[in-house]
Design a protein around this motif. Structure first.
Motif, PDB file in Angstrom:
ATOM      1  N   ILE A  55      57.641 -13.820  31.666  1.00  0.00           N
ATOM      2  CA  ILE A  55      56.353 -14.266  31.129  1.00  0.00           C
ATOM      3  C   ILE A  55      55.203 -13.535  31.818  1.00  0.00           C
ATOM      4  O   ILE A  55      54.260 -13.092  31.173  1.00  0.00           O
ATOM      5  CB  ILE A  55      56.216 -15.798  31.249  1.00  0.00           C
ATOM      6  N   GLN A  56      55.293 -13.368  33.133  1.00  0.00           N
ATOM      7  CA  GLN A  56      54.252 -12.687  33.889  1.00  0.00           C
ATOM      8  C   GLN A  56      54.148 -11.210  33.489  1.00  0.00           C
ATOM      9  O   GLN A  56      53.055 -10.692  33.297  1.00  0.00           O
ATOM     10  CB  GLN A  56      54.558 -12.795  35.379  1.00  0.00           C
ATOM     11  N   GLU A  57      55.258 -10.537  33.340  1.00  0.00           N
ATOM     12  CA  GLU A  57      55.257  -9.109  33.010  1.00  0.00           C
ATOM     13  C   GLU A  57      54.710  -8.831  31.614  1.00  0.00           C
ATOM     14  O   GLU A  57      54.113  -7.789  31.377  1.00  0.00           O
ATOM     15  CB  GLU A  57      56.674  -8.538  33.108  1.00  0.00           C
ATOM     16  N   PHE A  58      54.937  -9.748  30.680  1.00  0.00           N
ATOM     17  CA  PHE A  58      54.573  -9.496  29.291  1.00  0.00           C
ATOM     18  C   PHE A  58      53.496 -10.442  28.777  1.00  0.00           C
ATOM     19  O   PHE A  58      53.415 -10.718  27.589  1.00  0.00           O
ATOM     20  CB  PHE A  58      55.822  -9.535  28.413  1.00  0.00           C
ATOM     21  N   ASN A  59      52.669 -10.949  29.669  1.00  0.00           N
ATOM     22  CA  ASN A  59      51.504 -11.769  29.311  1.00  0.00           C
ATOM     23  C   ASN A  59      51.836 -12.931  28.393  1.00  0.00           C
ATOM     24  O   ASN A  59      51.153 -13.171  27.404  1.00  0.00           O
ATOM     25  CB  ASN A  59      50.417 -10.898  28.690  1.00  0.00           C
ATOM     26  N   GLY A  60      52.916 -13.617  28.688  1.00  0.00           N
ATOM     27  CA  GLY A  60      53.284 -14.804  27.925  1.00  0.00           C
ATOM     28  C   GLY A  60      54.100 -14.538  26.679  1.00  0.00           C
ATOM     29  O   GLY A  60      54.619 -15.457  26.071  1.00  0.00           O
ATOM     30  N   ARG A  61      54.224 -13.270  26.277  1.00  0.00           N
ATOM     31  CA  ARG A  61      55.027 -12.941  25.092  1.00  0.00           C
ATOM     32  C   ARG A  61      56.449 -12.625  25.549  1.00  0.00           C
ATOM     33  O   ARG A  61      56.656 -11.724  26.349  1.00  0.00           O
ATOM     34  CB  ARG A  61      54.449 -11.719  24.375  1.00  0.00           C
ATOM     35  N   THR A  62      57.405 -13.370  25.038  1.00  0.00           N
ATOM     36  CA  THR A  62      58.792 -13.118  25.436  1.00  0.00           C
ATOM     37  C   THR A  62      59.707 -13.110  24.240  1.00  0.00           C
ATOM     38  O   THR A  62      59.455 -13.753  23.232  1.00  0.00           O
ATOM     39  CB  THR A  62      59.305 -14.208  26.408  1.00  0.00           C
ATOM     40  N   ASP A  63      60.759 -12.348  24.377  1.00  0.00           N
ATOM     41  CA  ASP A  63      61.860 -12.367  23.427  1.00  0.00           C
ATOM     42  C   ASP A  63      63.094 -12.877  24.150  1.00  0.00           C
ATOM     43  O   ASP A  63      64.211 -12.510  23.833  1.00  0.00           O
ATOM     44  CB  ASP A  63      62.136 -10.957  22.900  1.00  0.00           C
ATOM     45  N   LEU A  64      62.876 -13.703  25.146  1.00  0.00           N
ATOM     46  CA  LEU A  64      63.939 -14.194  26.002  1.00  0.00           C
ATOM     47  C   LEU A  64      64.832 -15.164  25.249  1.00  0.00           C
ATOM     48  O   LEU A  64      64.352 -16.142  24.690  1.00  0.00           O
ATOM     49  CB  LEU A  64      63.327 -14.875  27.224  1.00  0.00           C
ATOM     50  N   GLU A  65      66.117 -14.863  25.220  1.00  0.00           N
ATOM     51  CA  GLU A  65      67.105 -15.758  24.606  1.00  0.00           C
ATOM     52  C   GLU A  65      68.123 -16.118  25.660  1.00  0.00           C
ATOM     53  O   GLU A  65      68.531 -15.288  26.459  1.00  0.00           O
ATOM     54  CB  GLU A  65      67.800 -15.071  23.436  1.00  0.00           C
ATOM     55  N   GLU A  66      68.564 -17.344  25.643  1.00  0.00           N
ATOM     56  CA  GLU A  66      69.537 -17.825  26.615  1.00  0.00           C
ATOM     57  C   GLU A  66      70.793 -18.282  25.895  1.00  0.00           C
ATOM     58  O   GLU A  66      70.727 -18.955  24.887  1.00  0.00           O
ATOM     59  CB  GLU A  66      68.923 -18.992  27.387  1.00  0.00           C
ATOM     60  N   PHE A  67      71.937 -17.878  26.447  1.00  0.00           N
ATOM     61  CA  PHE A  67      73.218 -18.252  25.870  1.00  0.00           C
ATOM     62  C   PHE A  67      74.118 -18.814  26.950  1.00  0.00           C
ATOM     63  O   PHE A  67      74.108 -18.325  28.079  1.00  0.00           O
ATOM     64  CB  PHE A  67      73.922 -17.029  25.247  1.00  0.00           C
ATOM     65  N   ASP A  68      74.890 -19.805  26.598  1.00  0.00           N
ATOM     66  CA  ASP A  68      75.909 -20.356  27.502  1.00  0.00           C
ATOM     67  C   ASP A  68      77.270 -19.983  26.977  1.00  0.00           C
ATOM     68  O   ASP A  68      77.531 -20.063  25.769  1.00  0.00           O
ATOM     69  CB  ASP A  68      75.804 -21.884  27.592  1.00  0.00           C
ATOM     70  N   ILE A  69      78.123 -19.558  27.886  1.00  0.00           N
ATOM     71  CA  ILE A  69      79.480 -19.196  27.474  1.00  0.00           C
ATOM     72  C   ILE A  69      80.452 -20.170  28.093  1.00  0.00           C
ATOM     73  O   ILE A  69      80.349 -20.591  29.173  1.00  0.00           O
ATOM     74  CB  ILE A  69      79.808 -17.763  27.919  1.00  0.00           C
TER      75      ILE A  69
END
Length: 69
Positions: A55-69
């Motif tokens: 969030i800090q690096e991209f000024n609040g814009r994220t494409d962050l996805e989280e997956f559990d295996i």
């Protein structure tokens, strides 16, 4: 990691970091127009750090996805 991503991949390619930690490689990949993929086994320890850095690096814009295996 930024130099390795730049010299050993092309724009648009996927960059895998199997020991992601604080996602430095994935962040470098995103900045260089690659798709950064990170795997971290100890998600509970690193999740808040990862989210904060992305969030800090991209000024609040994220494409962050989280997956559990």
């Amino acid at each position: 990691p930024e130099m390795a991503v730049k010299y050993f991949s092309y724009e648009g390619e996927r960059v895998l970091d199997p020991f992601a930690g604080s996602f430095t490689s994935a962040i470098a990949a995103k900045k260089l127009n690659r798709v950064g993929l990170g795997i971290e086994i100890n998600k509970t320890m690193f999740k808040s750090v990862i989210e904060k850095r992305v969030i800090q690096e991209f000024n609040g814009r994220t494409d962050l996805e989280e997956f559990d295996i």
